[in-house]
Each structure stands twice: as structure tokens, then as C-alpha cells.
Design an enzyme around this catalytic site. Sequence first.
Site, PDB file in Angstrom:
ATOM      1  N   HIS A 140       1.631   2.383   6.641  1.00 40.65           N
ATOM      2  CA  HIS A 140       1.959   1.301   7.539  1.00 40.65           C
ATOM      3  C   HIS A 140       0.967   0.417   7.531  1.00 40.65           C
ATOM      4  O   HIS A 140       1.189  -0.972   7.347  1.00 40.65           O
ATOM      5  CB  HIS A 140       2.071   1.888   8.824  1.00 40.65           C
ATOM      6  CG  HIS A 140       2.294   0.523   9.920  1.00 40.65           C
ATOM      7  ND1 HIS A 140       3.604   0.449  10.513  1.00 40.65           N
ATOM      8  CD2 HIS A 140       1.488  -0.103  10.634  1.00 40.65           C
ATOM      9  CE1 HIS A 140       3.428  -0.738  11.425  1.00 40.65           C
ATOM     10  NE2 HIS A 140       2.176  -1.039  11.313  1.00 40.65           N
ATOM     11  N   GLU A 141      -0.258   0.694   7.598  1.00 42.15           N
ATOM     12  CA  GLU A 141      -1.258  -0.111   7.593  1.00 42.15           C
ATOM     13  C   GLU A 141      -1.785  -0.700   6.230  1.00 42.15           C
ATOM     14  O   GLU A 141      -1.880  -1.963   6.105  1.00 42.15           O
ATOM     15  CB  GLU A 141      -2.841   0.538   8.345  1.00 42.15           C
ATOM     16  CG  GLU A 141      -2.572   1.075   9.569  1.00 42.15           C
ATOM     17  CD  GLU A 141      -2.421   0.065  10.435  1.00 42.15           C
ATOM     18  OE1 GLU A 141      -2.756  -1.348  10.170  1.00 42.15           O
ATOM     19  OE2 GLU A 141      -1.675   0.158  11.649  1.00 42.15           O
ATOM     20  N   HIS A 144       0.495  -3.872   5.844  1.00 39.97           N
ATOM     21  CA  HIS A 144       0.239  -5.069   6.398  1.00 39.97           C
ATOM     22  C   HIS A 144      -0.768  -5.827   5.346  1.00 39.97           C
ATOM     23  O   HIS A 144      -0.892  -6.961   5.167  1.00 39.97           O
ATOM     24  CB  HIS A 144      -0.597  -4.643   7.672  1.00 39.97           C
ATOM     25  CG  HIS A 144       0.149  -4.564   8.656  1.00 39.97           C
ATOM     26  ND1 HIS A 144       1.228  -5.103   8.822  1.00 39.97           N
ATOM     27  CD2 HIS A 144       0.071  -3.437   9.682  1.00 39.97           C
ATOM     28  CE1 HIS A 144       1.696  -4.724  10.173  1.00 39.97           C
ATOM     29  NE2 HIS A 144       0.786  -3.812  10.526  1.00 39.97           N
ATOM     30  N   GLU A 215       5.423  -6.100  12.457  1.00 39.48           N
ATOM     31  CA  GLU A 215       5.208  -4.335  12.495  1.00 39.48           C
ATOM     32  C   GLU A 215       6.616  -3.542  12.321  1.00 39.48           C
ATOM     33  O   GLU A 215       6.371  -2.446  11.377  1.00 39.48           O
ATOM     34  CB  GLU A 215       5.165  -4.015  14.192  1.00 39.48           C
ATOM     35  CG  GLU A 215       3.805  -4.677  14.582  1.00 39.48           C
ATOM     36  CD  GLU A 215       2.504  -4.096  13.755  1.00 39.48           C
ATOM     37  OE1 GLU A 215       2.558  -3.166  13.445  1.00 39.48           O
ATOM     38  OE2 GLU A 215       1.534  -4.858  13.725  1.00 39.48           O
TER      39      GLU A 215
END
Length: 299
Positions: A140-141, A144, A215
Site C-alpha cells: 500500500h505504501e 503511494h 487511500e
Amino acid sequence: MKTRFAPDSGLTRRMVATMFLLGLLYVVFVGVLIALGAQAVTVLVIAGVLLFVQYFLSDRIALFAMHGREVSPQEAPELHGMIDRLCAMADMPKPRVAIAQSDVPNAFATGRNRKKAVVCVTTGILRRLEPRELEGVLAHELSHVAHRDVVVMTIASFLGIVAGLMTRVALYTGLGNRRGNGQGGLPIGLIVMVVSIVVYAVSFLLTRALSRYRELSADRAAALLTQQPSALSSALVKISGDMARIPTRDLRDAEPFNAFYFAPARAKGETLANLFSTHPPLERRLDQLAKISNQLGRG
């Protein structure tokens, strides 16, 4: 430079639309200030310097504020190994790796580009998550970073900084100056303050809406990269549940950094307050991951 993270045309459109609307709002805002004869040059210069510092030093500022420290592969071999595998899967440069001494279970990524990026996890999340759950959070990070979210959000915050500074300047220095050389009418400072507040509110809502969507986009990209959406769901449930066991003081200390975090330090339910939230509600994130699980034929 492309990666193997799933592209998100919706995120791209929202980024472009948000930047366009904020740019338009900025032009109108500056035009109003000039028309009112407000001394906005100093404020714009200060805001520009703040943006410059935030853009080029965002990684260092974030690590310092959140008490993060870069760690070597020898210090954290399992964490480095996991990020090595994910970066190879995503075909992207490996970011720097850091650990923050905090019992709040969370993670964040920052940096102005992929080469300057850093991914940081807290000691709290390392203690609580299973390897497959932690892998989902790290993916997930990394999403980004791959989608340049941090850069876009940094630039998008510029107008809010300008409007906030103008509000303070008008409040403390300009409320007594009236239009028409003192011949009556509303004080220029009051007009500037009201306009600045409106501009700040609009820019705030636009950036928060973009933050919530990014997100969801990062959840989707991570689930598709790892092919384990259930692991990410499990991490979200575990982290959100454990937040309730964290001392209130620690949560208050972490709350200002919610925009960076994988999950907010203090989550809210389905309320009007979600308009001001940096993250979508937990239920919405879990629902999206459940749909991806069904599409992949996984539980």
C-alpha cells in the site's frame, strides 16, 4: 517510469481535476487580493518558501516529526527483504527503509520522488502484524510512492498554506484599514480574512477528498500486486481494533500525521465528519477489498 502497480485512471483524473480547480482558485484568490490592494507579496513569498522546504525536505521532516530512523538490512533483515521482494514485483526502485519507535500500529511513505522516497513502519505494527499482513501494508505504501501521491498532495496543499497565512495576517494586522481612504465601508482586512477563510475551506475539502480516494487506490493497487486482498483486510481490521487499546495521549500525538499514515490514529464512522477525514471509512475500504477478493476468486 512505469511500475507494475495497477494503473488507476480514476486517481489520475482526480489528481488533474483537483490541481486544475486549486490552480483556478489560486488565480481568483490572488486577483481578489490585488483588487483589494492587500499586501500579499510577502505572504506569497513565505508560502513559496514553505512549499519549497516541504517539497525538498518532506522525507526528513516526516521522519524527524514521527521519530523515525533509517535502518540497514543488517538491522532489519526481514523488513528489508519484504520490501526488496515487493519492489522487484512492482519493478520500481527500492526506497529507504525506516522504523519509528511508537506503539501506535502504523506505516507511512514520503519523499518527493521514487529515488528520494522512504517507507517507515512503527515498532507497534511490526509487533502486531503477521508477515502477509505487513506485506499488504508495505505494498500500500509503495503504491503511494509509485503513483507520486506525496508530490501531488504537497503541491495541492500550497493554496491552503497561502490562505491560512493571509487569514492570520488580516486578523492581526489589517482589520482596521478601511476602503476608500478611511471614508467608510468594510475594513479591507476583514474582507481579506473572509475571502481567505472561504478559499482555505474549499482547498481543504478538495485535498481531503483527493486524499480519501488515493487511500482507496493504494489499497486496490496493493491487493492486486500481492494477490492477497484478504491479508490487507486483516491488517486493516487488526490495526483499527488495536487503536482502541492505545493510550489516548499517544493517539493525540499521532493524529496530526494522519494524512501520512496507512490508517488514521483516530477513526470515525459514517458521519458528516468524513468530509474532513484524510481516509475513507474502514467499512468502505474493507468492502472494496472484498470485491477484489471475489474478482480474484480468493477469500
